[in-house]
Design a protein around this motif. Structure first.
Motif, PDB file in Angstrom:
ATOM      1  N   GLY A   1       0.858  -1.178   0.000  1.00 29.25           N
ATOM      2  CA  GLY A   1       0.000   0.000   0.000  1.00 29.25           C
ATOM      3  C   GLY A   1       0.891   1.223   0.000  1.00 29.25           C
ATOM      4  N   THR A   2       0.475   2.259  -0.680  1.00 26.93           N
ATOM      5  CA  THR A   2       1.351   3.400  -0.876  1.00 26.93           C
ATOM      6  C   THR A   2       1.263   4.440   0.230  1.00 26.93           C
ATOM      7  N   ASP A   3       0.233   4.424   1.021  1.00 30.28           N
ATOM      8  CA  ASP A   3       0.115   5.456   2.042  1.00 30.28           C
ATOM      9  C   ASP A   3      -0.372   4.854   3.360  1.00 30.28           C
TER      10      ASP A   3
ATOM     11  N   SER B   1      -4.190   3.587   3.538  1.00 32.41           N
ATOM     12  CA  SER B   1      -4.498   2.251   3.034  1.00 32.41           C
ATOM     13  C   SER B   1      -4.018   1.179   4.010  1.00 32.41           C
ATOM     14  N   GLN B   2      -2.892   1.410   4.677  1.00 28.78           N
ATOM     15  CA  GLN B   2      -2.419   0.462   5.681  1.00 28.78           C
ATOM     16  C   GLN B   2      -3.373   0.398   6.863  1.00 28.78           C
TER      17      GLN B   2
ATOM     18  N   ILE C   1      -6.609   1.101   6.808  1.00 33.62           N
ATOM     19  CA  ILE C   1      -7.837   0.450   6.356  1.00 33.62           C
ATOM     20  C   ILE C   1      -7.644  -1.060   6.320  1.00 33.62           C
ATOM     21  N   THR C   2      -6.469  -1.508   5.883  1.00 29.11           N
ATOM     22  CA  THR C   2      -6.174  -2.944   5.868  1.00 29.11           C
ATOM     23  C   THR C   2      -6.227  -3.514   7.278  1.00 29.11           C
TER      24      THR C   2
ATOM     25  N   ASN D   1     -15.331   0.423  -3.522  1.00 25.65           N
ATOM     26  CA  ASN D   1     -14.009   1.062  -3.532  1.00 25.65           C
ATOM     27  C   ASN D   1     -12.921   0.139  -2.997  1.00 25.65           C
ATOM     28  N   GLN D   2     -12.930  -1.105  -3.416  1.00 27.34           N
ATOM     29  CA  GLN D   2     -11.949  -2.128  -3.040  1.00 27.34           C
ATOM     30  C   GLN D   2     -11.972  -2.484  -1.565  1.00 27.34           C
ATOM     31  N   MET D   3     -13.023  -2.091  -0.862  1.00 29.56           N
ATOM     32  CA  MET D   3     -13.172  -2.455   0.551  1.00 29.56           C
ATOM     33  C   MET D   3     -14.336  -3.434   0.684  1.00 29.56           C
TER      34      MET D   3
ATOM     35  N   THR E   1     -14.492   0.859   8.058  1.00 22.37           N
ATOM     36  CA  THR E   1     -14.229   2.205   8.572  1.00 22.37           C
ATOM     37  C   THR E   1     -15.466   2.888   9.142  1.00 22.37           C
TER      38      THR E   1
ATOM     39  N   TYR F   1     -10.315  11.008  -0.925  1.00 23.80           N
ATOM     40  CA  TYR F   1      -8.987  11.446  -1.350  1.00 23.80           C
ATOM     41  C   TYR F   1      -9.082  12.802  -1.992  1.00 23.80           C
TER      42      TYR F   1
END
Length: 93
Positions: free
Chosen positions: A30-32, A35-36, A38-39, A66-68, A83, A93
């Motif tokens: 994950g880039t930010d 996202s970590q 949320i995981t 949204n990929q969740m 979330t 975002y």
């Protein structure tokens, strides 16, 4: 993914350059930090499933948004994501 394709992918990973390896690691991690986080929240839902509305543990997976992973409570019928009822709820975002 088909196991044979997965083995082929793993074999191909050995031939990546250093920059390509870092790029793949970045994509997998994950880039930010959002996202970590949320995981981690989604992992919490797997370990201790609970509806944020009625606190029932009777929930079902109900698609993705949204990929969740989205969930639906069997008790109150409301849908939610990991979330919901956190400071990250409705974050854009």
């Amino acid at each position: 993914m088909i196991p044979a394709q997965f083995r082929k992918l793993i074999a191909e990973l050995e031939h990546l350059t250093d920059s390509q390896t870092r790029y793949v690691e970045k994509l997998l991690k994950g880039t930010d930090s959002v996202s970590q986080l949320i995981t981690e929240l989604e992992e919490r839902m797997v370990e201790n499933p609970e509806c944020p509305h009625c606190h029932s543990s009777l929930i079902n997976r109900h698609g993705k948004v949204n990929q969740m992973q989205r969930y639906r409570c069997k008790n109150c019928g409301k849908t939610f994501v990991a979330t919901t009822a956190t400071p990250l709820a409705r974050l854009r975002y």
